[in-house]
Design a protein around this motif. Structure first.
Motif, PDB file in Angstrom:
ATOM      1  N   GLY A 185      10.014  10.318 -10.839  1.00 22.10           N
ATOM      2  CA  GLY A 185      10.918  10.389  -9.798  1.00 22.10           C
ATOM      3  C   GLY A 185      10.628   9.330  -8.623  1.00 22.10           C
ATOM      4  O   GLY A 185       9.856   8.488  -8.731  1.00 22.10           O
ATOM      5  N   GLU A 186      11.332   9.675  -7.366  1.00 19.86           N
ATOM      6  CA  GLU A 186      11.137   8.562  -6.180  1.00 19.86           C
ATOM      7  C   GLU A 186       9.674   8.483  -5.888  1.00 19.86           C
ATOM      8  O   GLU A 186       9.080   9.397  -6.000  1.00 19.86           O
ATOM      9  CB  GLU A 186      11.947   9.018  -5.071  1.00 19.86           C
ATOM     10  N   GLU A 187       9.148   7.266  -5.500  1.00 18.59           N
ATOM     11  CA  GLU A 187       7.879   6.971  -4.978  1.00 18.59           C
ATOM     12  C   GLU A 187       6.876   7.033  -6.228  1.00 18.59           C
ATOM     13  O   GLU A 187       5.610   6.824  -6.088  1.00 18.59           O
ATOM     14  CB  GLU A 187       7.486   7.940  -3.935  1.00 18.59           C
ATOM     15  N   SER A 188       7.519   7.372  -7.485  1.00 22.47           N
ATOM     16  CA  SER A 188       6.336   7.066  -8.582  1.00 22.47           C
ATOM     17  C   SER A 188       6.163   5.873  -9.202  1.00 22.47           C
ATOM     18  O   SER A 188       7.336   4.926  -8.934  1.00 22.47           O
ATOM     19  CB  SER A 188       6.759   8.118  -9.705  1.00 22.47           C
ATOM     20  N   GLN A 204       0.876  -1.201  -0.229  1.00 27.97           N
ATOM     21  CA  GLN A 204       0.144  -0.145   0.022  1.00 27.97           C
ATOM     22  C   GLN A 204       0.843   1.370  -0.111  1.00 27.97           C
ATOM     23  O   GLN A 204       0.421   2.219  -0.448  1.00 27.97           O
ATOM     24  CB  GLN A 204      -0.793  -0.111   1.328  1.00 27.97           C
ATOM     25  N   SER A 205       2.298   1.033   0.529  1.00 31.30           N
ATOM     26  CA  SER A 205       2.929   2.243   0.621  1.00 31.30           C
ATOM     27  C   SER A 205       3.799   2.281  -0.929  1.00 31.30           C
ATOM     28  O   SER A 205       4.471   1.374  -1.046  1.00 31.30           O
ATOM     29  CB  SER A 205       3.737   2.229   1.733  1.00 31.30           C
ATOM     30  N   PRO A 206       3.759   3.536  -1.347  1.00 29.84           N
ATOM     31  CA  PRO A 206       4.302   3.601  -2.563  1.00 29.84           C
ATOM     32  C   PRO A 206       5.832   3.913  -2.549  1.00 29.84           C
ATOM     33  O   PRO A 206       6.426   3.773  -3.489  1.00 29.84           O
ATOM     34  CB  PRO A 206       3.790   4.688  -3.417  1.00 29.84           C
ATOM     35  N   THR A 207       6.385   4.088  -1.154  1.00 26.29           N
ATOM     36  CA  THR A 207       7.774   4.603  -0.891  1.00 26.29           C
ATOM     37  C   THR A 207       8.827   3.668  -1.659  1.00 26.29           C
ATOM     38  O   THR A 207       9.876   4.002  -1.928  1.00 26.29           O
ATOM     39  CB  THR A 207       7.928   4.886   0.453  1.00 26.29           C
ATOM     40  N   LEU A 221      -1.436   5.672   1.839  1.00 27.50           N
ATOM     41  CA  LEU A 221      -1.015   5.569   2.888  1.00 27.50           C
ATOM     42  C   LEU A 221       0.474   6.292   3.497  1.00 27.50           C
ATOM     43  O   LEU A 221       0.562   6.562   4.627  1.00 27.50           O
ATOM     44  CB  LEU A 221      -0.986   3.991   3.137  1.00 27.50           C
ATOM     45  N   THR A 222       1.200   6.314   2.554  1.00 30.75           N
ATOM     46  CA  THR A 222       2.458   7.041   2.708  1.00 30.75           C
ATOM     47  C   THR A 222       2.690   7.871   1.378  1.00 30.75           C
ATOM     48  O   THR A 222       2.398   7.513   0.331  1.00 30.75           O
ATOM     49  CB  THR A 222       3.754   6.217   3.046  1.00 30.75           C
ATOM     50  N   GLU A 223       2.920   9.320   1.887  1.00 29.89           N
ATOM     51  CA  GLU A 223       3.311  10.142   1.043  1.00 29.89           C
ATOM     52  C   GLU A 223       4.486  10.767   1.139  1.00 29.89           C
ATOM     53  O   GLU A 223       5.238  10.726   2.203  1.00 29.89           O
ATOM     54  CB  GLU A 223       2.166  11.201   0.680  1.00 29.89           C
ATOM     55  N   TRP A 224       5.159  11.588   0.079  1.00 24.47           N
ATOM     56  CA  TRP A 224       6.349  12.682   0.299  1.00 24.47           C
ATOM     57  C   TRP A 224       5.895  13.576   1.632  1.00 24.47           C
ATOM     58  O   TRP A 224       4.674  13.674   1.729  1.00 24.47           O
ATOM     59  CB  TRP A 224       6.560  13.391  -0.722  1.00 24.47           C
TER      60      TRP A 224
END
Lengths: 374, 374
Positions: free
Chosen positions: B115-118, A48-51, B313-316
């Motif tokens: 970029g990161e997380e994409s 679920q976390s895209p990190t 759930l997690t974002e930058w």
């Protein structure tokens, strides 16, 4: 700790490596949840976390290599994977890229799913950086992955049987939990609770609709409008057990089944029956589509009337005019014909089946031909 | 029908177009769920199905264009989008590609998150086909999207307040629903039901662990081992309301709080307190990381001790040594320091906060410094 015995994963790897040999892949490079779980056994909602990206490399011979964030080390060590390479993610720069370049360095022709229904669960920047730094080249392996995953093992089929049984039991209780006057959103909430009570582990998917004699779409979240006499309420759930889905719906008439709704439901039941009778090994999805469409008459523009089912809510193939995939024993499929009652109202009826050497096995408890009234 | 008023979406578009003008983007091309929903308002669990891609194009001036499967037409027409282009998906060939080429044809510099997380929620084959057929070129716009989405509107903040309140109420009921001797999987199931009863719409994320005085990881699905006297049970939920997340955990001692668990919990409480006191506009995530790490002592290799929160759930950004993002009023963040009690046991304590012009607003009901015993 894994959801299956080690022999299940060994069998998956053996089948994959045999196909890789035939198709000339030196390795597969996979970064999406279902593929990662299919080979490693690693199941976590943490996706679920895209990190953080997660990677598995399947060589044409030998063992799997995983390249993963260190937060996953403990869980991965309880899987059957021995070659676990980690980095402390997130760290901004080099989210596994240098480890990947090293791990992929030995291979020439590397399969990456690039075709229909695939996606890339890492950044394009990192994907291109890896691609530019290795001697090998990335080549589409969608077909290989599709062929592997569509044929379910006995252990996978048992999970499908069980989650479809759980879903059927939950639907059987709906008349007791939903009442005329309930806002649709409350019906959804109560039905989710019912699914969990019956044994579903997750309910990642519950959509539906309600309206007088039919509903206008099948993918919306529910609103606060109360369900009323004459309405048809449709609930469509993708619930899971150990990460394996059911995907089917049920329609209920509130108080009164309007004639147009009853007729639509009976027709869709008949279409499904034609599907069940036609779904035999060797029949193509396109042929199954034709057999069902003959009873259905006309077409909808939803694009298909059924699909594969497994670790994802929908999987290859599609029961659609364009899909020439042959049915094979071990495929788990949905049949979901839909029709427009008029310009504004539609209906969908869905069942889940297992393709066998003979008649398909019905995984869901077959809905009655007449609408159930609540 | 949309989750927000049209003015919310107008404001998002205006902010995006202003940033695009500054950064020289003629259009943005977006295909991932959160970005698609952010601009269009279109919210559907149908994204669970990998079959159909969905696209939105944000021009530097003027209105949005969406290119979507026809199954989404009805729901999209209830959003604020006027330019809706559809195809009957799935159709095997041309899953929106020719429509995209037409829609993107006028633009030169086109932003795509790379970029990161994409990630890329369409096939690489189709992405490359579009890229090769348009005169414009795709350029990374991750930073622009990040800057937009991290600053929440009042309407978004209210959803966060509400889902955090719901989560806090559910955790307050845990001592009544979980009992010594319950298999951990049953505790999870009962807690999901509690979250739904308290008003959560979805529970996409519930992970946790249990063990004597601590647990060994924080991303595993639960097993059937019963929770026993002396165990610490941790539940970490990402539940949603109208598609907006809470993300926090609570630790409970079963019967007896072992001294090492109590000490760990108090220490993590103090670390969080330092975080709350330091989380002011203008402070960087790296500085916040240092302020919390000073109390924590040592490091873990989980990589960060908090992160942004929103439609995912997690974002930058990440509260991590490498992240130089400045905190700004309107950011919703988690603080989640963790520590190793010994080689095999860990603990995590998590709260959700809103960055304001002054002291942060606590969105979750602050956990007590001492472990709650059940």
């Amino acid at each position: 700790m894994t959801d299956f015995s080690v022999s299940e994963f060994e069998a998956r790897l053996i089948r994959a490596q045999a196909a890789m040999t035939v198709e000339g892949f030196d390795a597969l490079f996979l970064n999406t949840e279902a593929e990662f779980r299919y080979f490693t056994g690693f199941r976590s909602l943490f996706w679920q976390s895209p990190t953080r990206p997660w990677f598995v490399i399947v060589p044409q011979s030998g063992e799997l290599t995983v390249v993963i964030p260190s937060i996953g080390t403990d869980l991965m060590q309880r899987m059957w994977v021995n070659d676990i390479r980690t980095w402390p993610s997130p760290r901004g720069e080099d989210e596994g890229v240098s480890l990947l370049i090293e791990a992929l360095g030995a291979f020439d022709r590397i399969g990456v799913p690039m075709g229909e229904e695939s996606s890339l669960r890492m950044s394009l920047t990192d994907f291109r950086a890896v691609e530019a730094s290795i001697k090998g080249r990335f080549t589409d392996c969608s077909h290989l992955i599709k062929t592997l995953r569509t044929k379910k093992s006995e252990a996978e089929i048992n999970l499908h049987r069980e989650i479809c049984r759980i879903g059927s039991n939950a639907f059987a209780r709906l008349p007791d939990v939903a009442n005329a006057g309930d806002p649709l959103a409350d019906v959804f909430r109560k039905f989710k609770i019912t699914l969990l009570e019956e044994g579903a582990e997750e309910v990642p998917y519950l959509v539906g609709g309600a309206g007088r004699g039919g509903y206008h779409d099948v993918i919306s979240p529910p609103g606060r409008t109360p369900i009323l006499d004459g309405d048809v309420v449709m609930l469509d759930t993708g619930s899971t057990l150990q990460g394996y889905f059911c995907d089917f719906d049920r329609n209920f008439a509130v108080g009164t089944a309007l004639p147009e709704a009853q007729v639509a439901h009976q027709k869709l039941w008949d279409v499904t029956q034609a599907g069940i009778e036609s779904a035999r090994p060797g029949v193509t999805c396109a042929e199954l589509f034709v057999a069902m469409s003959k009873i259905l008459g006309g077409t909808s523009d939803i694009g298909r009337i059924g699909h594969g089912l497994g670790m994802q809510l929908t999987e290859w193939p599609s029961i659609a005019a364009h899909d020439q995939t042959e049915l094979k024993a071990g495929m788990v499929m949905t049949l979901e014909p839909s029709l427009m009652i008029d310009e504004k109202r539609m209906m969908v009826v869905e069942e889940n089946i297992l393709i066998t050497d003979g008649a398909p096995e019905l995984l869901t408890k077959r809905v009655s031909r007449d609408l159930v009234v609540i």
